[in-house]
Design a protein around this motif. Structure first.
Motif, mmCIF file in Angstrom:
data_model
loop_
_atom_site.group_PDB
_atom_site.id
_atom_site.type_symbol
_atom_site.label_atom_id
_atom_site.label_comp_id
_atom_site.label_asym_id
_atom_site.label_seq_id
_atom_site.Cartn_x
_atom_site.Cartn_y
_atom_site.Cartn_z
ATOM 1 N N LEU A 19 13.115 -6.581 -19.758
ATOM 2 C CA LEU A 19 12.661 -5.533 -20.509
ATOM 3 C C LEU A 19 13.322 -4.085 -20.461
ATOM 4 N N VAL A 20 13.974 -3.775 -19.205
ATOM 5 C CA VAL A 20 14.783 -2.673 -19.287
ATOM 6 C C VAL A 20 16.009 -2.910 -20.017
ATOM 7 N N CYS A 21 16.564 -4.037 -20.119
ATOM 8 C CA CYS A 21 17.830 -4.342 -21.088
ATOM 9 C C CYS A 21 17.736 -4.081 -22.310
ATOM 10 N N ALA A 22 16.374 -4.656 -22.628
ATOM 11 C CA ALA A 22 15.975 -4.392 -24.158
ATOM 12 C C ALA A 22 15.615 -3.006 -24.776
ATOM 13 N N GLY A 23 14.934 -2.238 -23.708
ATOM 14 C CA GLY A 23 14.743 -0.902 -23.860
ATOM 15 C C GLY A 23 15.902 -0.225 -24.199
ATOM 16 N N VAL A 24 16.995 -0.425 -22.980
ATOM 17 C CA VAL A 24 18.151 0.444 -23.261
ATOM 18 C C VAL A 24 18.819 0.167 -24.449
ATOM 19 N N PHE A 25 18.884 -1.169 -24.690
ATOM 20 C CA PHE A 25 19.667 -1.471 -25.929
ATOM 21 C C PHE A 25 19.072 -1.184 -27.201
ATOM 22 N N SER A 26 17.751 -1.164 -27.213
ATOM 23 C CA SER A 26 17.025 -0.931 -28.626
ATOM 24 C C SER A 26 17.335 0.766 -28.828
ATOM 25 N N MET A 27 17.280 1.507 -27.660
ATOM 26 C CA MET A 27 17.336 2.962 -27.998
ATOM 27 C C MET A 27 18.881 3.198 -28.294
ATOM 28 N N ALA A 28 19.700 2.623 -27.678
ATOM 29 C CA ALA A 28 21.259 2.771 -28.078
ATOM 30 C C ALA A 28 21.472 2.220 -29.456
ATOM 31 N N TYR A 29 20.743 1.440 -29.954
ATOM 32 C CA TYR A 29 20.980 0.585 -31.079
ATOM 33 C C TYR A 29 20.181 1.340 -32.611
ATOM 34 N N LEU A 30 19.527 2.346 -32.219
ATOM 35 C CA LEU A 30 18.729 3.064 -33.316
ATOM 36 C C LEU A 30 19.705 3.476 -34.537
ATOM 37 N N ASP A 31 20.920 3.834 -34.144
ATOM 38 C CA ASP A 31 21.747 4.302 -35.452
ATOM 39 C C ASP A 31 22.488 3.259 -35.921
ATOM 40 N N GLY A 32 22.032 1.758 -35.679
ATOM 41 C CA GLY A 32 22.813 0.806 -36.334
ATOM 42 C C GLY A 32 23.974 0.193 -35.431
ATOM 43 N N TYR A 62 22.041 -10.566 -20.304
ATOM 44 C CA TYR A 62 20.685 -10.160 -21.187
ATOM 45 C C TYR A 62 21.324 -8.945 -22.336
ATOM 46 N N MET A 63 21.996 -8.233 -21.976
ATOM 47 C CA MET A 63 22.913 -7.232 -22.715
ATOM 48 C C MET A 63 23.549 -7.844 -23.902
ATOM 49 N N ARG A 64 24.401 -9.083 -23.470
ATOM 50 C CA ARG A 64 25.111 -9.648 -24.757
ATOM 51 C C ARG A 64 24.442 -10.397 -25.487
ATOM 52 N N SER A 65 23.229 -10.727 -24.895
ATOM 53 C CA SER A 65 22.142 -11.782 -26.103
ATOM 54 C C SER A 65 21.610 -10.787 -26.926
ATOM 55 N N MET A 66 21.473 -9.358 -26.376
ATOM 56 C CA MET A 66 20.865 -8.299 -27.324
ATOM 57 C C MET A 66 21.355 -8.155 -28.644
ATOM 58 N N HIS A 67 22.611 -8.356 -28.667
ATOM 59 C CA HIS A 67 23.217 -8.076 -29.992
ATOM 60 C C HIS A 67 22.660 -8.792 -31.334
ATOM 61 N N LYS A 72 12.303 -2.860 -31.742
ATOM 62 C CA LYS A 72 12.313 -1.394 -31.553
ATOM 63 C C LYS A 72 11.833 -1.063 -30.085
ATOM 64 N N PRO A 73 12.195 0.146 -29.856
ATOM 65 C CA PRO A 73 11.860 0.891 -28.552
ATOM 66 C C PRO A 73 10.239 0.593 -28.244
ATOM 67 N N GLU A 75 8.149 -1.453 -29.364
ATOM 68 C CA GLU A 75 7.694 -2.612 -29.044
ATOM 69 C C GLU A 75 8.117 -2.964 -27.477
ATOM 70 N N VAL A 76 9.234 -2.381 -26.980
ATOM 71 C CA VAL A 76 9.591 -2.810 -25.708
ATOM 72 C C VAL A 76 8.550 -2.131 -24.528
ATOM 73 N N ALA A 77 8.238 -0.953 -24.977
ATOM 74 C CA ALA A 77 7.573 0.050 -24.289
ATOM 75 C C ALA A 77 6.092 -0.675 -23.965
ATOM 76 N N GLU A 78 5.686 -1.277 -25.347
ATOM 77 C CA GLU A 78 4.349 -2.073 -25.313
ATOM 78 C C GLU A 78 4.159 -3.190 -24.197
ATOM 79 N N LYS A 79 5.335 -3.952 -24.444
ATOM 80 C CA LYS A 79 5.378 -5.273 -23.621
ATOM 81 C C LYS A 79 5.651 -4.732 -22.224
ATOM 82 N N PHE A 80 6.430 -3.576 -21.702
ATOM 83 C CA PHE A 80 6.480 -3.127 -20.370
ATOM 84 C C PHE A 80 5.243 -2.796 -20.105
ATOM 85 N N ALA A 81 4.463 -1.898 -20.770
ATOM 86 C CA ALA A 81 2.997 -1.497 -20.202
ATOM 87 C C ALA A 81 2.271 -2.572 -19.987
ATOM 88 N N GLU A 82 2.177 -3.657 -20.768
ATOM 89 C CA GLU A 82 1.432 -4.576 -20.561
ATOM 90 C C GLU A 82 1.698 -5.587 -19.461
#
Length: 87
Positions: A19-32, A62-67, A72-73, A75-82
């Motif tokens: 989840l941390v990897c997904a969150g970091v990646f999703s925020m970094a990837y906001l601009d595509g 995990y970071m390599r698989s994120m490509h 969306k950030p 969605e990651v936040a919701e999963k993390f909170a759950e």
């Protein structure tokens, strides 16, 4: 990790890392795209975490698989909170 974890703790750690990897990646990837500067900053985050080499390798995997994953950030936040919310 220096000590042996229970199966539940190991699973929670794996989920936390994912989840941390997904969150970091999703925020970094906001601009595509992810710039070299963003990759450098992501590496610094995990370098400061003082993970052992096996955990660091899992983060790299995990970071390599994120490509290939579009997440969306929010969605990651919701999963993390759950999973990890104390409230």
């Amino acid at each position: 990790m220096c000590r042996t974890l229970s199966e539940e703790a190991r699973q929670n750690l794996e989920e936390y890392i994912k989840l941390v990897c997904a969150g970091v990646f999703s925020m970094a990837y906001l601009d595509g795209k992810i710039s070299d500067a963003e990759i450098s900053e992501i590496e610094k985050i995990f370098d400061r975490s003082q993970m052992d080499s096996s955990a660091y390798e899992r983060v790299a995997q995990y970071m390599r698989s994120m490509h290939s994953i579009s997440v969306k950030p929010s969605e990651v936040a919701e999963k993390f909170a759950e999973k990890f919310s104390l409230f």
